[in-house]
Design an enzyme around this catalytic site. Structure first.
Site, PDB file in Angstrom:
ATOM      1  N   PHE A   5      31.340  12.549  11.005  1.00 51.22           N
ATOM      2  CA  PHE A   5      29.988  12.093  11.378  1.00 51.22           C
ATOM      3  C   PHE A   5      29.951  10.583  11.630  1.00 51.22           C
ATOM      4  O   PHE A   5      28.991  10.097  12.226  1.00 51.22           O
ATOM      5  CB  PHE A   5      28.993  12.398  10.252  1.00 51.22           C
ATOM      6  CG  PHE A   5      28.773  13.869   9.996  1.00 51.22           C
ATOM      7  CD1 PHE A   5      27.776  14.558  10.665  1.00 51.22           C
ATOM      8  CD2 PHE A   5      29.570  14.561   9.101  1.00 51.22           C
ATOM      9  CE1 PHE A   5      27.573  15.906  10.434  1.00 51.22           C
ATOM     10  CE2 PHE A   5      29.379  15.913   8.862  1.00 51.22           C
ATOM     11  CZ  PHE A   5      28.374  16.588   9.529  1.00 51.22           C
ATOM     12  N   SER A  25      27.402  14.821  21.224  1.00 53.39           N
ATOM     13  CA  SER A  25      25.998  14.547  21.559  1.00 53.39           C
ATOM     14  C   SER A  25      25.641  15.054  22.946  1.00 53.39           C
ATOM     15  O   SER A  25      26.496  15.084  23.850  1.00 53.39           O
ATOM     16  CB  SER A  25      25.787  13.030  21.526  1.00 53.39           C
ATOM     17  OG  SER A  25      24.545  12.699  22.081  1.00 53.39           O
ATOM     18  N   TYR A  32      27.782   4.782  24.720  1.00 54.30           N
ATOM     19  CA  TYR A  32      27.668   5.714  23.586  1.00 54.30           C
ATOM     20  C   TYR A  32      28.050   7.128  24.033  1.00 54.30           C
ATOM     21  O   TYR A  32      28.904   7.785  23.438  1.00 54.30           O
ATOM     22  CB  TYR A  32      26.245   5.692  23.024  1.00 54.30           C
ATOM     23  CG  TYR A  32      25.968   6.857  22.113  1.00 54.30           C
ATOM     24  CD1 TYR A  32      26.581   6.936  20.864  1.00 54.30           C
ATOM     25  CD2 TYR A  32      25.132   7.906  22.505  1.00 54.30           C
ATOM     26  CE1 TYR A  32      26.362   8.032  20.040  1.00 54.30           C
ATOM     27  CE2 TYR A  32      24.909   8.991  21.688  1.00 54.30           C
ATOM     28  CZ  TYR A  32      25.530   9.054  20.459  1.00 54.30           C
ATOM     29  OH  TYR A  32      25.321  10.138  19.642  1.00 54.30           O
ATOM     30  N   LYS A  87      31.525   9.595  23.085  1.00 55.27           N
ATOM     31  CA  LYS A  87      31.542  10.972  22.554  1.00 55.27           C
ATOM     32  C   LYS A  87      32.365  11.893  23.462  1.00 55.27           C
ATOM     33  O   LYS A  87      33.132  12.730  22.999  1.00 55.27           O
ATOM     34  CB  LYS A  87      30.111  11.502  22.420  1.00 55.27           C
ATOM     35  CG  LYS A  87      29.290  10.763  21.362  1.00 55.27           C
ATOM     36  CD  LYS A  87      29.768  11.104  19.973  1.00 55.27           C
ATOM     37  CE  LYS A  87      29.032  10.379  18.888  1.00 55.27           C
ATOM     38  NZ  LYS A  87      29.523  10.690  17.545  1.00 55.27           N
ATOM     39  N   ARG A 128      11.317   3.546  28.980  1.00 53.14           N
ATOM     40  CA  ARG A 128      12.507   2.932  28.386  1.00 53.14           C
ATOM     41  C   ARG A 128      13.675   3.247  29.334  1.00 53.14           C
ATOM     42  O   ARG A 128      13.861   4.409  29.703  1.00 53.14           O
ATOM     43  CB  ARG A 128      12.740   3.579  27.007  1.00 53.14           C
ATOM     44  CG  ARG A 128      13.752   2.906  26.139  1.00 53.14           C
ATOM     45  CD  ARG A 128      13.766   3.507  24.737  1.00 53.14           C
ATOM     46  NE  ARG A 128      14.238   4.884  24.683  1.00 53.14           N
ATOM     47  CZ  ARG A 128      14.438   5.565  23.570  1.00 53.14           C
ATOM     48  NH1 ARG A 128      14.190   5.008  22.389  1.00 53.14           N
ATOM     49  NH2 ARG A 128      14.869   6.807  23.587  1.00 53.14           N
TER      50      ARG A 128
HETATM   51  N1  UFG Z   1      10.153   7.577  22.483  1.00 54.55           N
HETATM   52  C1  UFG Z   1       8.908   6.991  22.593  1.00 54.55           C
HETATM   53  N2  UFG Z   1       8.577   5.993  21.723  1.00 54.55           N
HETATM   54  C2  UFG Z   1       9.448   5.546  20.776  1.00 54.55           C
HETATM   55  C3  UFG Z   1      10.708   6.141  20.659  1.00 54.55           C
HETATM   56  C4  UFG Z   1      11.029   7.161  21.534  1.00 54.55           C
HETATM   57  O1  UFG Z   1       8.103   7.351  23.447  1.00 54.55           O
HETATM   58  O2  UFG Z   1       9.086   4.615  20.030  1.00 54.55           O
HETATM   59  C5  UFG Z   1      10.498   8.669  23.395  1.00 54.55           C
HETATM   60  C6  UFG Z   1      11.732   8.395  24.190  1.00 54.55           C
HETATM   61  O3  UFG Z   1      11.412   7.728  25.382  1.00 54.55           O
HETATM   62  C7  UFG Z   1      12.303   9.795  24.395  1.00 54.55           C
HETATM   63  C8  UFG Z   1      11.838  10.565  23.169  1.00 54.55           C
HETATM   64  O4  UFG Z   1      10.773   9.794  22.606  1.00 54.55           O
HETATM   65  O5  UFG Z   1      11.728  10.366  25.510  1.00 54.55           O
HETATM   66  C9  UFG Z   1      12.902  10.735  22.127  1.00 54.55           C
HETATM   67  O6  UFG Z   1      13.502   9.464  21.880  1.00 54.55           O
HETATM   68  P1  UFG Z   1      14.545   9.220  20.712  1.00 54.55           P
HETATM   69  O7  UFG Z   1      14.910   7.773  20.756  1.00 54.55           O
HETATM   70  O8  UFG Z   1      14.030   9.774  19.450  1.00 54.55           O
HETATM   71  O9  UFG Z   1      15.784  10.114  21.130  1.00 54.55           O
HETATM   72  P2  UFG Z   1      16.620  10.156  22.495  1.00 54.55           P
HETATM   73  O10 UFG Z   1      16.232  11.410  23.218  1.00 54.55           O
HETATM   74  O11 UFG Z   1      16.505   8.906  23.260  1.00 54.55           O
HETATM   75  O12 UFG Z   1      18.109  10.193  21.954  1.00 54.55           O
HETATM   76  C10 UFG Z   1      18.553  11.086  20.939  1.00 54.55           C
HETATM   77  C11 UFG Z   1      19.684  10.422  20.177  1.00 54.55           C
HETATM   78  C12 UFG Z   1      20.866  10.210  21.088  1.00 54.55           C
HETATM   79  C13 UFG Z   1      21.246  11.489  21.744  1.00 54.55           C
HETATM   80  C14 UFG Z   1      20.061  12.144  22.420  1.00 54.55           C
HETATM   81  C15 UFG Z   1      20.467  13.476  22.911  1.00 54.55           C
HETATM   82  O13 UFG Z   1      19.265   9.189  19.638  1.00 54.55           O
HETATM   83  O14 UFG Z   1      21.949   9.733  20.316  1.00 54.55           O
HETATM   84  O15 UFG Z   1      18.993  12.276  21.498  1.00 54.55           O
HETATM   85  O16 UFG Z   1      19.369  14.248  23.267  1.00 54.55           O
HETATM   86  F1  UFG Z   1      22.194  11.262  22.659  1.00 54.55           F
END
Ligand code: UFG
Length: 330
Positions: free
Chosen positions: A72, A116, A140, A144, A281
């Site tokens: 992990f 991932s 990242y 992976k 983002r």
């Molecule tokens: N989001 C917001 N506001 C925030 C944070 C996130 O609107 O403050 C949105 C993001 O734009 C995204 C969604 O919520 O659309 C989920 O965001 P996360 O940051 O929680 O997760 P991600 O989908 O970006 O990424 C996660 C892991 C990665 C992995 C990915 C695979 O962090 O390591 O899922 O699906 F690769």
């Protein structure tokens, strides 16, 4: 059975340690505490060390004969990896190669790797199955994918059998409330929403509401951390039964938009959560949903906590605990 869990003091690793101990597996945790937490080590034998340190790894394997390794330990922030790719290649690729070399040298035959959904990049179709092209958008995601390729070659050359588990959006927390997510800085949606709900943060930002989705916000496949751990146990059983390597996509095959997750949090918490509209983002695909048919058919994986309210409820129990701790500390 004796298993080495690297990153066992981290979010998913600490839940895995708990589950292995409940199965009467002997566990050693290998963690450098760069992102893990000492108070997440609630059992097992702790070996403090870095996967970049070959002699620390070798010492850990000399002290114990491990039947398998669950790996992990890795850096996970997509945005940071864009700024500091070297850090990600060093830790996630070089560190893993070190770990693999020592494991092989000590005769380990079974390895479970935390991969991932980030290996896929911008989806060509949805839901994403294992045949989907892999074109990671970030260092990242590339790190992976690189390890998955390394694992294929290590099986051919050294007989190390491995399972790569591609997590979609890991979420939730230990239903008993003793473990959960505590990243610093926190970047994940559910903990950020719940911090806004508990008052530890003023509001949560919605990154873009002009995506081509039903409500304009991004859709993700949130999968409970305990269900991910179940998949690891099944992967270990599969390796022991078949001696075959494989990769599986892990999600609930049901996507929720950012607004829907906020709605779930408001139901669970019982009040509204302050939100702030923000620009997109960079690098966020509109929709990421897993097709986990293969994991269900071949591993017999059956997610237990597959509804968003349960996932958020468990995360809320954990957030309340963190909020209380912060209050006492201040
Ligand atoms: N989001 C917001 N506001 C925030 C944070 C996130 O609107 O403050 C949105 C993001 O734009 C995204 C969604 O919520 O659309 C989920 O965001 P996360 O940051 O929680 O997760 P991600 O989908 O970006 O990424 C996660 C892991 C990665 C992995 C990915 C695979 O962090 O390591 O899922 O699906 F690769």
């Amino acid at each position: 059975m004796r298993v080495l869990v690297t990153g066992g003091a981290g979010y998913i690793g600490s839940h895995m340690v708990k589950m292995l101990l409940e199965q009467s597996v002997e566990v050693a945790i290998f963690d450098n505490f760069s992102t893990g937490h000492r108070d997440a080590v609630l059992g097992g034998t702790l070996v403090e060390g870095d996967i970049l340190d070959l002699s620390a790894l070798d010492a850990a394997f000399r002290r114990n004969r491990f039947d398998a390794v669950m790996h992990f330990a890795s850096l996970i922030q997509v945005e940071e990896s864009m700024r500091e790719p070297a850090k990600y290649f060093r830790n996630n690729i070089v560190g893993t190669v070190h770990l693999l070399d020592i494991a092989v040298a000590h005769g380990v035959k079974h390895f479970v790797f935390s991969s991932s959904a980030a290996i896929f990049g911008e989806p060509c179709y949805t839901p994403i199955d294992e045949e989907h092209p892999t074109q990671p958008l970030s260092p990242y995601g590339f790190s992976k994918l690189a390890v998955e390729r390394v694992l294929a070659d290590y099986e051919r050359a050294y007989g190390l059998h491995s399972i790569s588990l591609r997590y979609f959006n890991a979420a939730g927390a230990d239903p008993e409330g003793n473990r959960g997510e505590a990243h610093d800085p926190e970047t994940h949606l559910i903990p950020l929403i719940l911090q806004a709900a508990s008052g530890r943060r003023g509001s949560v930002k919605i990154y873009g509401d002009d995506y081509p989705t039903a409500d304009g916000t991004c859709v993700r496949d949130y999968v409970h951390v305990v269900d991910l751990c179940d998949a690891h146990l099944l992967a270990l059983e599969y390796l022991r039964r078949t001696n075959r390597s494989a990769a599986f996509n892990l999600g609930n095959s049901r996507g929720y938009s950012v607004k829907e997750v906020i709605g779930a949090a408001e139901r669970v918490v019982g009040r509204s959560v302050p939100v702030e509209r923000h620009d997109r983002r960079p690098g966020d695909p509109a929709i990421l949903v897993a097709d986990s048919t293969r994991a269900k058919a071949e591993l017999g994986w059956r997610p237990r906590f597959d509804d968003i309210d349960t996932i958020v409820r468990h995360a809320w129990q954990w957030e309340q605990r963190l909020a209380k701790k912060e209050k006492v500390a201040n």
